[in-house]
Structures are given as C-alpha cells and as structure tokens.
Design a protein around this motif. Structure first.
Motif, PDB file in Angstrom:
ATOM      1  N   VAL A 148       0.857  -1.188   0.000  1.00 16.45           N
ATOM      2  CA  VAL A 148       0.000   0.000   0.000  1.00 16.45           C
ATOM      3  C   VAL A 148       0.893   1.239   0.000  1.00 16.45           C
ATOM      4  O   VAL A 148       2.039   1.188   0.454  1.00 16.45           O
ATOM      5  N   PRO A 149       0.380   2.361  -0.464  1.00 13.69           N
ATOM      6  CA  PRO A 149       1.126   3.616  -0.315  1.00 13.69           C
ATOM      7  C   PRO A 149       1.253   3.975   1.163  1.00 13.69           C
ATOM      8  O   PRO A 149       0.511   3.489   2.014  1.00 13.69           O
ATOM      9  N   SER A 150       2.190   4.849   1.462  1.00 11.79           N
ATOM     10  CA  SER A 150       2.403   5.278   2.848  1.00 11.79           C
ATOM     11  C   SER A 150       1.246   6.149   3.324  1.00 11.79           C
ATOM     12  O   SER A 150       0.519   6.762   2.532  1.00 11.79           O
ATOM     13  N   SER A 151       1.098   6.218   4.635  1.00 11.75           N
ATOM     14  CA  SER A 151       0.075   7.093   5.229  1.00 11.75           C
ATOM     15  C   SER A 151       0.306   8.545   4.834  1.00 11.75           C
ATOM     16  O   SER A 151      -0.648   9.306   4.622  1.00 11.75           O
ATOM     17  N   GLY A 152       1.576   8.937   4.742  1.00 12.49           N
ATOM     18  CA  GLY A 152       1.893  10.301   4.345  1.00 12.49           C
ATOM     19  C   GLY A 152       1.395  10.624   2.957  1.00 12.49           C
ATOM     20  O   GLY A 152       0.835  11.698   2.711  1.00 12.49           O
ATOM     21  N   MET A 153       1.573   9.680   2.026  1.00 13.05           N
ATOM     22  CA  MET A 153       1.156   9.913   0.653  1.00 13.05           C
ATOM     23  C   MET A 153      -0.360   9.984   0.546  1.00 13.05           C
ATOM     24  O   MET A 153      -0.915  10.811  -0.179  1.00 13.05           O
ATOM     25  N   ILE A 154      -1.045   9.116   1.295  1.00 10.62           N
ATOM     26  CA  ILE A 154      -2.506   9.145   1.294  1.00 10.62           C
ATOM     27  C   ILE A 154      -3.015  10.466   1.859  1.00 10.62           C
ATOM     28  O   ILE A 154      -3.973  11.071   1.349  1.00 10.62           O
ATOM     29  N   THR A 155      -2.373  10.946   2.916  1.00 11.27           N
ATOM     30  CA  THR A 155      -2.791  12.204   3.530  1.00 11.27           C
ATOM     31  C   THR A 155      -2.557  13.378   2.590  1.00 11.27           C
ATOM     32  O   THR A 155      -3.392  14.289   2.501  1.00 11.27           O
ATOM     33  N   ILE A 156      -1.439  13.370   1.904  1.00  6.85           N
ATOM     34  CA  ILE A 156      -1.189  14.425   0.914  1.00  6.85           C
ATOM     35  C   ILE A 156      -2.304  14.445  -0.122  1.00  6.85           C
ATOM     36  O   ILE A 156      -2.842  15.510  -0.464  1.00  6.85           O
ATOM     37  N   ALA A 157      -2.669  13.273  -0.623  1.00  3.08           N
ATOM     38  CA  ALA A 157      -3.729  13.193  -1.632  1.00  3.08           C
ATOM     39  C   ALA A 157      -5.054  13.719  -1.095  1.00  3.08           C
ATOM     40  O   ALA A 157      -5.787  14.445  -1.785  1.00  3.08           O
TER      41      ALA A 157
END
Length: 221
Positions: A148-157
């Motif tokens: 899965v993508p990182s939590s940081g990347m999901i939050t940025i999105a």
C-alpha cells in the motif's frame, strides 16, 4: 480559518534546523501516529493522521501512551487514513503474497472513533478514493511491487483533493521517503516532486530553514 492558509504536513522523518518556527507559524498542522516530528519539527498539532489497521493501530490504542501523547492531546482532529472495506478486500491477496502480514488488514477504526468522541475531537476517515488516486498516479513512476502507499502519501492526496482551498499553500516537512519495505517510497518521492514542480506542494528544506525562516510560508510567489 481564513483564505490563504498554510497547511503543514509533517512526517516523522528528520527535519532541518530552523523548521520548528516555520511549522508552528502554519495555520493547520498535520502529524502522524505518535508524532515523533514534535521537537525539531515544532509543537503545533491540529490533526493527527493515524494508520488505523494492523500492529501500529493496535499499539497506539492498546498501550495508553499514545492517548496521553502531548501532541495527540493538542490535536483537535483524528484522521484514519485507511479505508476498512478496501483493506478487507486486500486481505485474501496478502494472505497469499505476504503471509507474514496476517494481521495487516485488521481494522481499528472504531477504536479511534471512540477515542475521538470520548475526548471531544473531530473524527475523519480518509475515503478509499484517496488511495485509489495515489495507486493510479504511482503507475507513472515505476512503483514496482508494493502493498500500500504510505500514510503520508494518502494524507497528501486527501489534503490536495478536499482540504486545500485556492490560495492555500501546502508545505511538507519530515518526508524522507524511506521506511517500511512494502511502501513504494522511491515512486512516492518522484510523484511528490512532480506535485512540487506543478506548484501544489512545497518542501521545507535546509536552504529555506536556514536562509528564509518563518516569513517564507506566508510570502506570496
């Protein structure tokens, strides 16, 4: 909050000296999990975005220390970054490909929701669409095999899609794009770099922290 805000998304990686004043001057500050970024990365915390599945979630809810963490206590909102239904759908695939991740999809969203309610905090679950959009974007950057993508990347999105208003600036700090082997960090770095180039994001780096200081985040391009 008024228009032309600065939103700081602060990962748990290292930050350059001088970053704290920049982050603490932001209008909205988002940190992750146990908020290890506090200190060199400032103290202000408005939102704590948590990994709400698997061992990290169980550790946060079960040990008691996370709930009394100073940054968590300051935060007015708790975000869960993983959609429960999407992770349940992922479980059979992981059972075959990564049997050691047998508890990876265990969902603890209800525990974080209950904590938020009991402590008077707002609660938000990042919709599955955020991860789906990141998965689609990462295909352009040779992401290879990942879980899965990182939590940081999901939050940025999520911030760019639903929280950033015209005129807002979204500033990243503490994003080293390194960590768990099954996050596609190299591809995420390249993706973030394209978002920076396009003007959707800005990085706080050594040059900014050392030479420009806090006024940087409020200066207009």
């Amino acid at each position: 909050m008024t228009a032309d805000r600065t939103i700081a998304i602060v990962g748990n990686g290292s930050v350059p000296e001088g970053t704290a004043v920049i982050i603490d001057a932001a209008d909205l500050v988002i940190r992750f999990n146990d908020c290890r970024s506090c200190g060199a990365g400032g103290q202000k915390t408005d939102i704590v975005a948590v990994c709400n599945t698997g061992r990290p979630a169980l550790a946060m809810l079960g040990g008691g220390q996370w709930k009394t963490n100073a940054a968590v206590r300051r935060a007015g909102q708790i975000w869960c970054v993983r959609d429960a239904d999407e992770f349940q759908a992922l479980r059979p695939q992981l059972s075959a490909s990564h049997p050691d991740l047998d508890d990876f999809c265990d969902d603890y969203t209800d525990g974080f929701r209950a904590f938020a309610k009991a402590t008077g905090r707002a609660f938000h679950t990042v919709p599955a669409l955020a991860q789906e959009s990141v998965d689609a974007a990462l295909k352009q950057f040779d992401a290879g095999a990942y879980v899965v993508p990182s939590s940081g990347m999901i939050t940025i999105a999520e911030v760019l899609a639903h929280w950033r208003r015209p005129g807002d600036r979204v500033v990243l700090a503490g994003f080293g794009h390194a960590g768990w082997e099954w996050h596609p960090f190299a591809a995420e770095r390249r993706y973030v770099d394209t978002l920076v180039t396009a003007g959707y994001l800005e990085r706080v780096d050594n040059v900014v922290a050392a030479k420009l200081g806090a006024p940087y985040i409020h200066a207009r391009k």
